[in-house]
Design an enzyme around this catalytic site. Structure first.
Site, PDB file in Angstrom:
ATOM      1  N   SER A 165     -10.285  32.375  24.135  1.00  0.00           N
ATOM      2  CA  SER A 165     -10.491  32.069  25.617  1.00  0.00           C
ATOM      3  C   SER A 165      -9.240  31.848  26.174  1.00  0.00           C
ATOM      4  CB  SER A 165     -10.872  30.543  25.665  1.00  0.00           C
ATOM      5  OG  SER A 165     -11.291  29.869  26.901  1.00  0.00           O
ATOM      6  N   TYR A 191      -8.549  21.832  22.890  1.00  0.00           N
ATOM      7  CA  TYR A 191      -9.282  23.153  23.053  1.00  0.00           C
ATOM      8  C   TYR A 191      -8.275  24.201  23.121  1.00  0.00           C
ATOM      9  CZ  TYR A 191     -12.254  26.706  24.873  1.00  0.00           C
ATOM     10  OH  TYR A 191     -12.975  27.706  25.171  1.00  0.00           O
TER      11      TYR A 191
END
Length: 338
Positions: A165, A191
Site C-alpha cells: 500500500s 498499518y
C-alpha cells in the site's frame, strides 16, 4: 553487475502501456494461464475477488484460502476453476494446515498473490502477542510463503506478489518496538510499518529466490472505491491522512483519484503475469508499472508526488530487508532457508 533492487536500483517505470485507469481486462489480454496454479489470499472479496475471477478466466486453477468459507462460497458462486480452503492469516496453525494440505497434492505453485490484509484497527494482538496488523499483513505472508516454498520452487518459474500500500509512507519498520509494547499505539503507524515490512520482504525474497526461478514483487493497488478494507476506520483517520476535509467530506482530488475494483486489481494481475517482468524482480509497482523511487529527504524528492504515489527508499533498503528477515525468523520461530 548483480541484478537486484536493493536501494531501488531497478525502480524505474517501464513502457508498459498502462496507467491508473487500466483494468484487469486490459492487463490480462493475450495471456494464457492454462495449466497454471495460483493462490490468492483474500480472493473472495474486493480486489482479491476480481483478481481471482481474472486469473481463473485466463485458464488458471485458483485456490482461495478464506476465514469465512460460507462467505467465500457465496461470493465465488459460478466462478469456474476455483477451489476454496480454510485459513486465517492471524492464526499460524491454520496457515500450516492450509500449506500442508496444498503440498500433499504435489502440485506446483506458479502464482501466489498475498492480497489479504487488515487496516486501521484498534490495538489488537494475536495469540503470540504480535500486533494484529503486523501479524496479518506481514508475518502471515512470511509464514505462508515459507511453508509453500517447495511448491513455488517446483513450478520452474513462479511469482510471489505482495499487495502492499501507499500506506507504507506512514512509517518505516520500527525494529526497536514492532509490536507497540513500549510506545503509544497509533493504528496508522501500525498499518504503515506492516506495509513497509511487506515491501522489504518482497525485496529480499526476490534476491534469495531468483536462483530457483521464483520472483517477488510488492505493489500499491490504488485507493479503491467499494472494498471492505477500511470498514473499521474512524472518520478522524481519513482526516488525518488528508482524504477528508474538516467537515468530513472527501476532498475532490481524492474522489477524482479513486479507482474502480477492476482498476484496483490490475496491478496485482500485471505483477503476477506480465512478460515485461520476466527478468526483473524485487520491485514495487503501481498503476500496472514499476513505481517511481521516492526519498524522505525533501531535497531529493519530487514535491508534487510525495505521499501521493511512489515507493519510499527505506522500504527498499538492503540492510533493513536482511535485518527484518532475521528478526522475523527469530520472532516467529520459522526458519526460511531457500
Amino acid at each position: 553487475m548483480e541484478n537486484n533492487n536493493y536501494q531501488g536500483a531497478l525502480q524505474q517505470p517501464l513502457a508498459s502501456g498502462f496507467s491508473a485507469t487500466t483494468t484487469v481486462t486490459e492487463v490480462i489480454a493475450g495471456i494464457d494461464l492454462k495449466g497454471k496454479i495460483a493462490i490468492v489470499t483474500g480472493g473472495n472479496a474486493g480486489i482479491g475477488l476480481e483478481t481471482t475471477k481474472t486469473l481463473a478466466a485466463a485458464g488458471a486453477t485458483v485456490i482461495v484460502p478464506a476465514r469465512d468459507i460460507e462467505k467465500a462460497r457465496k461470493n465465488l458462486e459460478g466462478v469456474s476453476n476455483v477451489e476454496i480452503e480454510a485459513m486465517d492469516l492471524a492464526k499460524p496453525e491454520t496457515i500450516d494446515a492450509f500449506a500442508e494440505k496444498f503440498l500433499a497434492t504435489r502440485r506446483p505453485l506458479h502464482i501466489l498473490i498475498n492480497n489479504a490484509g487488515i487496516m486501521w484497527v484498534p490495538l489488537q494482538r494475536d495469540s503470540r502477542g504480535f500486533e494484529a496488523q503486523l501479524s496479518t499483513n506481514y508475518f502471515g505472508q512470511f509464514q505462508l510463503v515459507a511453508k509453500l516454498w517447495p511448491a513455488l520452487k517446483n513450478a520452474n518459474g513462479a511469482r510471489v506478489v505482495n499487495v502492499s500500500s501507499l500506506g507504507h509512507h506512514m512509517a518505516a519498520f520500527n525494529f526497536d518496538d514492532p509490536n507497540f509494547e513500549h510506545r503509544e499505539y497509533q493504528t496508522l503507524l501500525g498499518y504503515g510499518q506492516s506495509k513497509t515490512a511487506s515491501n522489504l520482504f518482497a525485496l529480499e525474497l526476490d534476491q534469495r529466490a531468483k536462483a530457483h526461478q521464483v520472483r517477488a514483487y510488492s505493489l500499491h493497488p490504488g485507493s479503491i472505491a467499494g472494498t471492505e478494507l477500511a470498514r473499521d476506520a474512524d472518520i478522524e483517520l481519513f482526516k488525518q491522512m488528508g482524504f477528508f476535509d474538516e467537515s468530513g467530506n472527501m476532498r475532490p482530488e481524492i474522489l477524482a483519484g479513486l479507482k474502480t475494483i477492476p482498476q484496483g486489481a490490475a496491478t496485482s494481475v500485471w505483477a503476477a503475469t506480465s512478460p515485461l517482468l520476466n527478468q526483473i524482480g524485487g520491485v514495487y509497482c503501481e498503476d500496472a508499472n514499476i513505481a517511481e523511487l521516492l526519498s524522505d529527504d525533501p531535497s531529493l524528492q519530487t514535491q508534487a508526488k510525495l505521499h501521493q504515489c511512489g515507493v519510499m527508499d527505506y522500504s527498499l533498503d538492503e540492510s533493513n530487508a536482511k535485518k527484518l528477515w532475521a528478526l522475523t525468523e527469530k520472532m516467529t520461530g520459522i526458519e526460511f532457508k531457500l
